[in-house]
Enzyme design. Structure first.
Site, PDB file in Angstrom:
ATOM      1  N   LYS A  48       0.803  -1.234   0.000  1.00  0.00           N
ATOM      2  CA  LYS A  48       0.000   0.000   0.000  1.00  0.00           C
ATOM      3  C   LYS A  48       0.836   1.283   0.000  1.00  0.00           C
ATOM      4  CE  LYS A  48      -2.478  -2.633  -0.653  1.00  0.00           C
ATOM      5  NZ  LYS A  48      -2.930  -2.708  -2.034  1.00  0.00           N
ATOM      6  N   HIS A 107       8.019  -7.435  -1.148  1.00  0.00           N
ATOM      7  CA  HIS A 107       7.777  -6.711   0.111  1.00  0.00           C
ATOM      8  C   HIS A 107       8.772  -7.188   1.186  1.00  0.00           C
ATOM      9  CE1 HIS A 107       4.244  -4.908  -1.545  1.00  0.00           C
ATOM     10  NE2 HIS A 107       3.467  -5.958  -1.466  1.00  0.00           N
ATOM     11  N   ARG A 129       5.802   5.553   1.892  1.00  0.00           N
ATOM     12  CA  ARG A 129       4.686   6.491   1.920  1.00  0.00           C
ATOM     13  C   ARG A 129       4.355   6.860   3.362  1.00  0.00           C
ATOM     14  NH1 ARG A 129      -1.317   4.735  -0.440  1.00  0.00           N
ATOM     15  NH2 ARG A 129      -2.090   6.852  -0.766  1.00  0.00           N
ATOM     16  N   TYR A 200       6.330   8.228  -2.079  1.00  0.00           N
ATOM     17  CA  TYR A 200       5.092   8.295  -2.880  1.00  0.00           C
ATOM     18  C   TYR A 200       4.655   9.753  -3.062  1.00  0.00           C
ATOM     19  CZ  TYR A 200       0.087   7.420  -3.943  1.00  0.00           C
ATOM     20  OH  TYR A 200      -1.168   7.400  -4.503  1.00  0.00           O
ATOM     21  N   ARG A 270      -7.774   2.658  -5.343  1.00  0.00           N
ATOM     22  CA  ARG A 270      -8.845   3.190  -4.505  1.00  0.00           C
ATOM     23  C   ARG A 270      -8.974   4.672  -4.805  1.00  0.00           C
ATOM     24  NH1 ARG A 270      -9.685   5.243   0.751  1.00  0.00           N
ATOM     25  NH2 ARG A 270      -7.424   5.514   0.893  1.00  0.00           N
ATOM     26  N   LYS A 271      -8.114   5.506  -4.189  1.00  0.00           N
ATOM     27  CA  LYS A 271      -8.192   6.939  -4.456  1.00  0.00           C
ATOM     28  C   LYS A 271      -6.913   7.480  -5.083  1.00  0.00           C
ATOM     29  CE  LYS A 271     -11.616   8.393  -1.097  1.00  0.00           C
ATOM     30  NZ  LYS A 271     -11.873   9.216   0.090  1.00  0.00           N
TER      31      LYS A 271
END
Ligand code: A3P
Length: 308
Positions: A48, A107, A129, A200, A270-271
């Site tokens: 994420k 990861h 991020r 990010y 998502r956004k």
């Protein structure tokens, strides 16, 4: 704790970090079998943190002379099908795991990376991020996953407070967040020519600058002619959240995220914004993450520039 039920899966602790079983088995196989080429590039991140975007950008940069604007595989395949995850995919064919495009994502924390990655001298791009947006994104993502055969989310959904609490304690996939970031940060200080550290939020604000930087870092700098012809901008447009999330291939269609855990391709989109945490975390939660970050990163020389 040897294992804990979290994000609908059991997490196991290995070398201080938490993993679901399948990527943990993949990590162990990778120690023995992964043989990267010196010109491979490893894309590393916490879940994420912008992995999908990084996969798309680096794939588009490396393959730019092989495809026209309308023929890039990213138009018809998920970025996750263009660039494999090492620990998820090595299990299917350990001896012959390879990536067709010299790009491999992971990861795995720096200290648990296969030694072959370090000894081969291949390069690593690490994206990280703001932890406030990571926890919010992770929590939403987990709502979209279901155990195979179960149609809707189950009562196993964690509420955000619970998920937040565990995240602060360092329990999240490939977490602790802070130790993961610090591992790569320290390594990047020792070998800056080998590890590119990208935030990010910076990639969002200065996309052109960072796309050029990534291309140089990977050994495929843009020529003046390419720049004049708008190649950099075309790559940015192709990989933008708006474009990728609107493509049919990324909108729906089943995807297996881990063995036994399914969802749809659109769970990766998502956004795609900076600061959505403000809509989900209380001021107290934000302050807590800020304080943990200050404390964990103090004396490391790394500043995340996150707000409280
Ligand atoms: P949000 O949930 O905050 O929207 P990962 O790829 O590491 O799983 O990270 C997923 C996060 O990156 C999600 O964040 C997702 O929307 C965002 N994302 C996916 N593709 C993106 C893109 N092309 N540009 C910017 N953000 C993107």
């Amino acid at each position: 704790r040897s294992n804990i039920r979290h994000w609908k899966v059991d997490l196991y602790q290995y070398e201080g970090f938490w993993f679901p079983l399948q990527p943990l088995e993949g990590l162990l196989l990778a120690q023995d079998y992964f043989k990267p080429q010196p010109n491979d590039v490893i894309l590393s991140s916490l879940p994420k943190s912008g992995t999908t975007w990084l996969k798309a950008l680096t794939f588009a940069i490396l393959t730019r002379s092989s495809f026209g604007e309308s023929t890039n595989p990213l138009l018809s395949r998920s970025p996750h099908d263009c660039v494999p995850f090492l620990e998820l995919e090595i299990g299917s064919n350990p001896q012959n795991f390879n990536s067709n495009v010299s790009l491999v994502a992971t990861h795995i924390p720096y200290t648990s990376l296969p030694k072959s990655i370090i000894s081969s001298g291949c390069k690593i791009i690490y994206i990280f991020r703001d932890p406030k947006d990571v926890i919010v994104s992770l929590w939403h993502f987990s709502q979209k996953l279901s155990p195979e055969g179960v149609q809707t989310s189950t009562t196993e959904d964690l509420d955000l407070k619970e998920a937040f609490e565990l995240f602060c304690e360092g329990v999240s996939i490939a977490g602790s967040y802070w130790n993961h970031v610090l591992g790569y940060w320290r390594a990047s200080l020792e070998s800056p020519e080998r590890i590119l550290f990208i935030k990010y939020e910076n990639l969002k604000n200065e996309t052109i600058y960072y796309v050029k930087k990534m291309a140089e870092f990977m050994g495929y700098p843009f020529s003046l002619e390419e720049e004049v012809n708008g190649v950099v901008q075309n790559i940015i447009n192709l990989c933008s959240f708006e474009n990728l999330s609107s493509l049919e291939v990324n909108q729906s269609g089943p995807r297996q995220f881990l063995s036994g855990m399914v969802g749809e391709n659109n769970a990766f989109f998502r956004k795609g914004r900076v600061g959505d945490w403000k809509n989900h975390l209380t001021p107290e939660m934000a302050t807590r993450l800020y304080q943990i970050t200050e404390q964990k990163l103090s004396s490391s020389g790394l500043t995340l520039h996150i707000s409280a």
